[in-house]
Design a protein around this motif. Structure first.
Motif, PDB file in Angstrom:
ATOM      1  N   ASP A  41      22.947  24.267 -39.561  1.00 55.28           N
ATOM      2  CA  ASP A  41      23.589  23.998 -41.579  1.00 55.28           C
ATOM      3  C   ASP A  41      24.755  24.241 -41.900  1.00 55.28           C
ATOM      4  OD1 ASP A  41      22.443  25.078 -43.895  1.00 55.28           O
ATOM      5  OD2 ASP A  41      21.222  23.291 -43.434  1.00 55.28           O
ATOM      6  N   ARG A  42      24.868  25.241 -41.329  1.00 55.44           N
ATOM      7  CA  ARG A  42      26.080  26.460 -42.250  1.00 55.44           C
ATOM      8  C   ARG A  42      27.362  25.826 -42.105  1.00 55.44           C
ATOM      9  NH1 ARG A  42      23.873  32.481 -40.498  1.00 55.44           N
ATOM     10  NH2 ARG A  42      25.432  32.659 -39.022  1.00 55.44           N
ATOM     11  N   ALA A  43      28.018  25.005 -40.973  1.00 56.45           N
ATOM     12  CA  ALA A  43      29.020  24.100 -40.538  1.00 56.45           C
ATOM     13  C   ALA A  43      28.992  23.043 -40.955  1.00 56.45           C
ATOM     14  CB  ALA A  43      28.626  24.564 -39.154  1.00 56.45           C
ATOM     15  N   HIS A  44      27.902  22.458 -41.763  1.00 55.71           N
ATOM     16  CA  HIS A  44      28.092  21.457 -42.714  1.00 55.71           C
ATOM     17  C   HIS A  44      27.687  20.189 -42.038  1.00 55.71           C
ATOM     18  CE1 HIS A  44      29.105  23.161 -46.632  1.00 55.71           C
ATOM     19  NE2 HIS A  44      30.689  23.994 -45.837  1.00 55.71           N
ATOM     20  N   PHE A  45      27.177  20.397 -40.695  1.00 55.15           N
ATOM     21  CA  PHE A  45      26.307  19.632 -39.493  1.00 55.15           C
ATOM     22  C   PHE A  45      24.506  19.429 -39.615  1.00 55.15           C
ATOM     23  CE2 PHE A  45      30.165  18.548 -38.226  1.00 55.15           C
ATOM     24  CZ  PHE A  45      30.924  18.142 -37.481  1.00 55.15           C
ATOM     25  N   SER A  46      24.013  19.771 -40.679  1.00 49.66           N
ATOM     26  CA  SER A  46      22.671  19.318 -40.896  1.00 49.66           C
ATOM     27  C   SER A  46      21.736  19.098 -39.745  1.00 49.66           C
ATOM     28  CB  SER A  46      22.285  18.966 -42.473  1.00 49.66           C
ATOM     29  OG  SER A  46      21.458  18.582 -42.880  1.00 49.66           O
ATOM     30  N   PRO A  47      21.073  19.873 -39.883  1.00 49.46           N
ATOM     31  CA  PRO A  47      19.665  19.593 -38.878  1.00 49.46           C
ATOM     32  C   PRO A  47      18.727  19.076 -39.022  1.00 49.46           C
ATOM     33  CG  PRO A  47      19.788  21.724 -38.692  1.00 49.46           C
ATOM     34  CD  PRO A  47      20.924  21.471 -39.480  1.00 49.46           C
ATOM     35  N   GLY A  48      19.133  18.637 -40.175  1.00 44.04           N
ATOM     36  CA  GLY A  48      18.253  18.386 -41.458  1.00 44.04           C
ATOM     37  C   GLY A  48      16.655  19.753 -42.214  1.00 44.04           C
ATOM     38  N   GLU A  49      15.449  19.844 -41.929  1.00 45.84           N
ATOM     39  CA  GLU A  49      14.810  20.567 -42.858  1.00 45.84           C
ATOM     40  C   GLU A  49      14.376  21.754 -40.733  1.00 45.84           C
ATOM     41  OE1 GLU A  49      10.807  21.407 -44.856  1.00 45.84           O
ATOM     42  OE2 GLU A  49      10.342  20.927 -42.482  1.00 45.84           O
ATOM     43  N   LEU A  50      15.144  22.806 -41.817  1.00 45.85           N
ATOM     44  CA  LEU A  50      15.301  24.558 -40.250  1.00 45.85           C
ATOM     45  C   LEU A  50      13.387  24.511 -40.232  1.00 45.85           C
ATOM     46  CD1 LEU A  50      17.950  26.536 -41.998  1.00 45.85           C
ATOM     47  CD2 LEU A  50      17.846  24.377 -40.340  1.00 45.85           C
ATOM     48  N   ASP A  51      13.013  24.182 -38.534  1.00 41.74           N
ATOM     49  CA  ASP A  51      11.366  24.393 -38.535  1.00 41.74           C
ATOM     50  C   ASP A  51      11.525  25.471 -36.781  1.00 41.74           C
ATOM     51  OD1 ASP A  51      12.194  22.709 -36.304  1.00 41.74           O
ATOM     52  OD2 ASP A  51      11.028  21.061 -37.383  1.00 41.74           O
ATOM     53  N   GLY A  52      12.956  25.722 -36.454  1.00 41.46           N
ATOM     54  CA  GLY A  52      12.787  26.455 -35.522  1.00 41.46           C
ATOM     55  C   GLY A  52      12.325  25.416 -34.449  1.00 41.46           C
ATOM     56  N   LEU A  53      12.008  24.304 -33.918  1.00 41.65           N
ATOM     57  CA  LEU A  53      11.388  23.181 -33.231  1.00 41.65           C
ATOM     58  C   LEU A  53      12.433  22.389 -32.953  1.00 41.65           C
ATOM     59  CD1 LEU A  53       8.113  22.542 -34.869  1.00 41.65           C
ATOM     60  CD2 LEU A  53       8.258  24.054 -33.136  1.00 41.65           C
ATOM     61  N   LEU A  58      18.082  17.863 -34.729  1.00 40.52           N
ATOM     62  CA  LEU A  58      18.362  18.256 -34.168  1.00 40.52           C
ATOM     63  C   LEU A  58      19.978  18.488 -32.987  1.00 40.52           C
ATOM     64  CD1 LEU A  58      19.549  22.045 -33.779  1.00 40.52           C
ATOM     65  CD2 LEU A  58      17.898  22.325 -32.064  1.00 40.52           C
ATOM     66  N   GLN A  59      18.792  17.658 -32.183  1.00 37.24           N
ATOM     67  CA  GLN A  59      19.937  17.328 -30.667  1.00 37.24           C
ATOM     68  C   GLN A  59      21.264  16.043 -30.968  1.00 37.24           C
ATOM     69  OE1 GLN A  59      19.604  18.799 -27.841  1.00 37.24           O
ATOM     70  NE2 GLN A  59      21.573  17.681 -28.022  1.00 37.24           N
ATOM     71  N   SER A  60      21.077  14.757 -32.106  1.00 33.39           N
ATOM     72  CA  SER A  60      22.065  14.116 -32.884  1.00 33.39           C
ATOM     73  C   SER A  60      23.229  15.506 -33.798  1.00 33.39           C
ATOM     74  CB  SER A  60      21.459  13.204 -33.704  1.00 33.39           C
ATOM     75  OG  SER A  60      22.141  12.316 -34.441  1.00 33.39           O
ATOM     76  N   ALA A  61      22.840  16.332 -34.323  1.00 31.84           N
ATOM     77  CA  ALA A  61      23.702  17.442 -35.251  1.00 31.84           C
ATOM     78  C   ALA A  61      24.425  18.184 -34.276  1.00 31.84           C
ATOM     79  CB  ALA A  61      22.473  18.162 -35.922  1.00 31.84           C
ATOM     80  N   ALA A  62      23.718  18.990 -32.765  1.00 32.91           N
ATOM     81  CA  ALA A  62      24.468  19.173 -31.648  1.00 32.91           C
ATOM     82  C   ALA A  62      25.501  18.637 -31.618  1.00 32.91           C
ATOM     83  CB  ALA A  62      23.670  19.738 -30.712  1.00 32.91           C
ATOM     84  N   ARG A 195      28.416  16.472 -41.833  1.00 31.07           N
ATOM     85  CA  ARG A 195      27.464  15.054 -41.224  1.00 31.07           C
ATOM     86  C   ARG A 195      25.707  15.278 -42.002  1.00 31.07           C
ATOM     87  NH1 ARG A 195      24.003  14.124 -36.925  1.00 31.07           N
ATOM     88  NH2 ARG A 195      24.140  12.351 -35.871  1.00 31.07           N
ATOM     89  N   TYR A 196      24.587  14.383 -42.047  1.00 27.80           N
ATOM     90  CA  TYR A 196      23.780  14.348 -42.590  1.00 27.80           C
ATOM     91  C   TYR A 196      22.817  13.947 -41.721  1.00 27.80           C
ATOM     92  CZ  TYR A 196      26.094  16.593 -46.599  1.00 27.80           C
ATOM     93  OH  TYR A 196      27.315  17.155 -47.141  1.00 27.80           O
ATOM     94  N   PRO A 197      21.408  14.253 -41.447  1.00 21.73           N
ATOM     95  CA  PRO A 197      20.501  13.011 -40.452  1.00 21.73           C
ATOM     96  C   PRO A 197      20.293  12.633 -42.284  1.00 21.73           C
ATOM     97  CG  PRO A 197      19.752  14.983 -40.588  1.00 21.73           C
ATOM     98  CD  PRO A 197      21.216  14.864 -40.860  1.00 21.73           C
TER      99      PRO A 197
END
Length: 307
Positions: A41-53, A58-62, A195-197
């Motif tokens: 998120d801080r790198a502007h590669f959003s994983p969407g809503e932060l939920d710890g799951l 998340l995988q797409s952003a990574a 980049r955003y989902p």
């Protein structure tokens, strides 16, 4: 002289010169996942809503970050987070003090029916924790997990994801990619800025592939509902204007495209980004739509591509 046996045993036991360090528990899967989510998120590669799951967003952003930023295709998610943390030293969590405005409301339960929504004065938050969550890009469930004994009242200190990062400059182009469900902002050298989902159309309302332009940006817009444009509308529904608010069908931002009735916009349900279909438009979380809206200007290209 007689010496008690237990004294002999203690005296003869060799103590180390330096006590062994206390071993901390290894991070849990939840902690590792949240760490990577916040760093992305801080790198502007959003994983969407932060939920710890762990999930697809998340995988797409990574994967995108590894491919576009560090050429780290062989890194697993733990190694990726370690690599990112080598240059991003900020803590993953921070303290947030709940304000009077956070709890002021008015809060309202949003009915699912469009006609009933049009009767409300505003489509605001349903609770204080929902509004706080949007500020820090977090699900209400995550905030409760991080703060199990908190009541979420004014002046209370809570732990939240530390999502503070530098603002970005202006983009030269926006690319919407159907294959990986993303919206990307690029600079004038075609380097990825953010980049955003995204939720991109549906089988009945497919993404209109082609070269378009951005017409402009509207913040906190009303939503003009026309049942003729919705394949799942009900016969008893009619045209209506829904009031603005974060729980509007278009969220807090509308980025208008040159394709008629098409835009990039926020959402009332950030947890569903990339998991549900849309009625043809391009849907982001409210905070991602806000960030993108500050980066675009009328006239810049918006390319909607297959892959």
């Amino acid at each position: 002289m007689w010496i008690p046996a237990f004294v002999i045993s203690v005296a003869s036991f060799a103590l180390p010169l330096h006590p062994a360090p206390v071993q901390s528990k290894p991070p849990t899967a939840f902690e590792q996942t949240l760490r990577l989510q916040v760093l992305l998120d801080r790198a502007h590669f959003s994983p969407g809503e932060l939920d710890g799951l762990a999930g697809d967003n998340l995988q797409s952003a990574a994967n995108a970050y590894k491919r576009l930023k560090i050429d780290g295709a062989t890194l697993d998610n733990v190694a990726l987070a370690d690599a990112m943390a080598a240059t991003d030293l900020a803590p993953i969590l921070t303290t947030y003090v709940i304000t009077k405005q956070d709890v002021a409301g008015p809060f309202v339960k949003i009915p699912p029916d469009m006609m009933k929504q049009s009767k409300l004065k505003a489509l605001g938050y349903s609770s204080a924790i929902e509004g706080i969550g949007e500020k820090v890009h977090a699900s209400p469930a995550l905030l409760k997990r991080l703060n199990p004994r908190k009541r979420f009242v004014e002046s209370e200190e809570i732990q939240v994801p530390n999502i503070a990062h530098a603002a970005l400059g202006k983009a030269a182009k926006v690319v919407v990619n159907k294959a990986d469900g993303s919206v990307t902002a690029l600079d004038d050298q075609d380097a990825v800025m953010a980049r955003y989902p995204a939720t991109l159309g549906s089988d009945k309302d497919p993404l209109p592939i082609g070269d378009w332009k951005i017409n402009g940006v509207s913040h906190n817009p009303p939503f003009h509902y026309n049942p003729a444009l919705f394949w799942d509308s009900k016969p008893e529904q009619s045209k209506a204007v829904l009031p603005p608010g974060p729980n509007s069908p278009v969220g807090v931002v509308w980025i208008d495209l040159s394709k008629e009735n098409m835009g990039i916009h926020g959402t009332a349900a950030p947890e569903l980004i990339g998991k549900r279909q849309s009625h043809g438009c391009i849907r982001l979380t409210n905070w991602d739509a806000e960030e993108l809206s500050a980066m675009v200007a009328p006239g810049i290209p918006a390319q909607l591509v297959e892959n």
